[in-house]
Design an enzyme around this catalytic site. Structure first.
Site, PDB file in Angstrom:
ATOM      1  N   LYS A  27     -26.802  17.606 -19.492  1.00  9.39           N
ATOM      2  CA  LYS A  27     -27.484  16.376 -20.159  1.00  9.39           C
ATOM      3  C   LYS A  27     -28.682  15.713 -19.624  1.00  9.39           C
ATOM      4  CE  LYS A  27     -24.630  12.705 -21.191  1.00  9.39           C
ATOM      5  NZ  LYS A  27     -25.328  11.536 -20.691  1.00  9.39           N
ATOM      6  N   SER A 176     -28.912   4.355  -8.803  1.00 11.29           N
ATOM      7  CA  SER A 176     -28.954   4.584 -10.499  1.00 11.29           C
ATOM      8  C   SER A 176     -30.179   5.740 -10.558  1.00 11.29           C
ATOM      9  CB  SER A 176     -29.153   3.449 -11.376  1.00 11.29           C
ATOM     10  OG  SER A 176     -29.672   3.805 -12.480  1.00 11.29           O
ATOM     11  N   ASP A 329     -19.908  10.347 -13.143  1.00  7.37           N
ATOM     12  CA  ASP A 329     -19.304  10.441 -14.703  1.00  7.37           C
ATOM     13  C   ASP A 329     -17.921  11.192 -14.564  1.00  7.37           C
ATOM     14  OD1 ASP A 329     -21.592   9.214 -15.431  1.00  7.37           O
ATOM     15  OD2 ASP A 329     -22.614  11.000 -15.755  1.00  7.37           O
ATOM     16  N   ARG A 360     -14.909   2.061 -17.666  1.00  2.36           N
ATOM     17  CA  ARG A 360     -13.994   3.205 -17.604  1.00  2.36           C
ATOM     18  C   ARG A 360     -12.858   3.052 -16.628  1.00  2.36           C
ATOM     19  NH1 ARG A 360     -18.957   7.482 -17.716  1.00  2.36           N
ATOM     20  NH2 ARG A 360     -19.101   7.829 -19.780  1.00  2.36           N
TER      21      ARG A 360
HETATM   22  C1  S3P Z   1     -27.863   9.799 -15.651  1.00  2.00           C
HETATM   23  C2  S3P Z   1     -27.413   8.956 -14.549  1.00  2.00           C
HETATM   24  C3  S3P Z   1     -26.112   8.327 -14.382  1.00  2.00           C
HETATM   25  C4  S3P Z   1     -25.048   8.968 -15.298  1.00  2.00           C
HETATM   26  C5  S3P Z   1     -25.547   9.028 -16.619  1.00  2.00           C
HETATM   27  C6  S3P Z   1     -26.677  10.063 -16.496  1.00  2.00           C
HETATM   28  C7  S3P Z   1     -29.010  10.496 -15.556  1.00  2.00           C
HETATM   29  O1  S3P Z   1     -26.271   6.945 -14.662  1.00  2.00           O
HETATM   30  O2  S3P Z   1     -24.035   7.891 -15.336  1.00  2.00           O
HETATM   31  O3  S3P Z   1     -24.552   9.694 -17.425  1.00  2.00           O
HETATM   32  O4  S3P Z   1     -29.329  11.524 -16.285  1.00  2.00           O
HETATM   33  O5  S3P Z   1     -29.930   9.989 -14.909  1.00  2.00           O
HETATM   34  P1  S3P Z   1     -26.882   5.863 -13.551  1.00  2.00           P
HETATM   35  O6  S3P Z   1     -27.977   6.201 -13.135  1.00  2.00           O
HETATM   36  O7  S3P Z   1     -27.064   4.620 -14.431  1.00  2.00           O
HETATM   37  O8  S3P Z   1     -25.907   5.837 -12.582  1.00  2.00           O
END
Ligand code: S3P
Length: 449
Positions: A27, A176, A329, A360
């Site tokens: 994803k 993040s 995740d 969660r």
């Molecule tokens: C993601 C980063 C994560 C993850 C999300 C996808 C991404 O979130 O939980 O499902 O693609 O950069 P955070 O960056 O908020 O931790």
């Protein structure tokens, strides 16, 4: 989601899971493949793209801003508009359930001379956007968000971009990858060097892919051990051919299912095993899980392998807080594995889990509690006392578990259902479509072979 009505589903105890499968495309990589391709000059080709609702929301938004995105056979083609070339969308950007689409596209728009309004579903409109609004405002974007009663900034919101924007140096206050990527995307159309200091390593797909598209990006480690990412703006991106590997976050569900259902033995082909994403596999191995990686290779700069998993008796462990970003995740499904382990599993440092598609920690604690699992919920983690491999009793009725519009809660309980005495029901399976189309059929196929 195609329908507005919740769609309950039942998951029953299963015989051994066997066979060779693959899972849909990653994803995170799929969102980035579409976005960077939309910013390149010319035609990029993407195979293995996740065709889940979240990624399709990103594609729709990019189309509304001028990119031509089409699918023929298994190949997605993106005709990019070039960095700086996005057009004003003439409608609200509907982001559904997708925090990644929202935060990354906010960054993209922040340094273009356009404005866009974002909205989403009942889960997304509760999620905090202040973490991206703050750095993007420092770069000059004017962002107006709805304020909640507790002063959180949430969707709907409007980003009025500034061009040229101002480059910043920004130390990430929360680990993040979405915030990091939003700033990098804004930095692409900003003169000068945009710098991000990352005290805790998060998934690095944006950095890898930007390098592949020809951006000038460097990553160093400073004296305090933080990662420092420097991006030179006003970049020209070259179109690419991208192969998206299978998503390790999706593979996590069949992996845990095979570990907890006696007699199981499965192979999942072509899964991304980037170390910034692979924490769950290390934790499960430390719990005694028989997980092996075969045919390790690199595809498009990303490490990939086939994963071989056999049913294993698991033992509870203390999961160190510093591994959390590399499996952020995967905690919901780890909690299911912990519920089946011998002894106690402790987790901590997981405040971020409270602001995902749902809270969660609370949803997993409630659902596992209904299944009769002994656990304690702390502010930043769960402590779970496992059944030692015995099926989860779940009481005399089939509990209906609330999934709160969260795909990973739905899939975690689907996996738990396979290891119950009498099965369980979840209130809504539709959210699975955001990241794992075909999940239900895949589990059925594994149980049937
Ligand atoms: C993601 C980063 C994560 C993850 C999300 C996808 C991404 O979130 O939980 O499902 O693609 O950069 P955070 O960056 O908020 O931790």
């Amino acid at each position: 989601m195609t329908s507005n009505t919740p769609l309950p589903a039942t998951f029953k105890p299963s015989g051994p899971l066997t066979g060779t499968i693959s899972v849909p495309g990653d994803k995170s990589i799929s969102h980035r493949a579409l976005i960077f391709s939309a910013l390149a000059v010319g035609k990029s080709r993407i195979t293995g793209l996740l065709e889940g609702e979240d990624v399709l929301a990103t594609a729709d938004a990019l189309r509304m801003m001028g990119a031509k995105i089409e699918k023929k056979d298994d190949v997605w083609t993106v005709h990019g508009v070039g960095v700086g070339g996005l057009m004003q969308p003439d409608n609200v950007l509907e982001m559904g359930n997708s925090g990644t689409s929202t935060r990354l596209l906010m960054g993209l728009i922040a340094s273009h001379p356009i404005s866009a309004t974002f909205t989403g579903d009942a889960s997304l409109t509760k999620r905090p956007m202040g973490r991206v609004i703050e750095p993007l405002s420092r770069m000059g974007a004017d962002i107006r968000a709805r304020k909640t009663a507790d002063y959180k900034e949430c969707l709907p919101l409007t980003v009025n971009g500034l061009c040229p924007a101002v480059p910043i140096e920004y130390r990430l206050p929360v680990p993040s990858a979405q915030v990091k990527s939003a700033i990098l995307l804004a930095g692409l159309n900003t003169p000068g060097i945009t710098r991000i200091v990352e005290p805790v390593l998060t998934r690095d797909h944006s950095e890898t892919m930007l390098r592949g598209f020809g951006a000038q990006i460097s990553v160093e480690t400073d004296a305090e051990g933080c990662r420092v990412i420097s991006l030179t703006g006003e970049a020209e991106l070259q179109p690419q051919k991208i192969k998206v590997p299978g998503d390790p976050s999706s593979a996590a569900f069949p992996v845990v299912a095979a570990l907890i259902v006696p007699g199981s033995d499965i192979i999942i082909e072509n899964v991304g095993i980037n170390p910034t994403r692979a924490g769950l596999y290390e934790v499960l191995q430390n719990m005694g899980g028989d997980i092996r990686f075969a045919k390790k290779r690199t595809v498009g700069g990303e490490p990939v392998a086939d994963i071989h998993v056999r049913h294993s008796p698991l033992t509870g462990i203390d999961v160190p807080a510093d591994i959390a970003p590399s499996m952020i995740d995967e905690f919901p499904v780890l909690f299911v594995a912990a519920a089946m382990a011998e002894g106690e599993t402790t987790t901590r440092g997981l405040h971020e889990l409270r602001v995902k598609e749902s809270d969660r920690l609370s949803q997993m604690a409630k659902g596992l509690g209904l299944l009769g699992v002994s656990l304690t919920e702390q502010d930043d983690g769960l402590t779970i006392r496992g059944s030692g491999g015995k099926p989860l009793p779940g009481g005399s009725i089939k509990p209906v578990i609330e999934t709160a519009l969260d795909h990973r809660i739905a899939m975690s309980f689907a996996v738990a259902g396979l290891a119950t005495e009498s099965g369980l029901s979840i209130d809504d399976i539709r959210p699975v479509e955001t990241s794992f189309p075909g999940f239900d059929e895949l589990i059925t196929k594994l149980a049937a072979t």
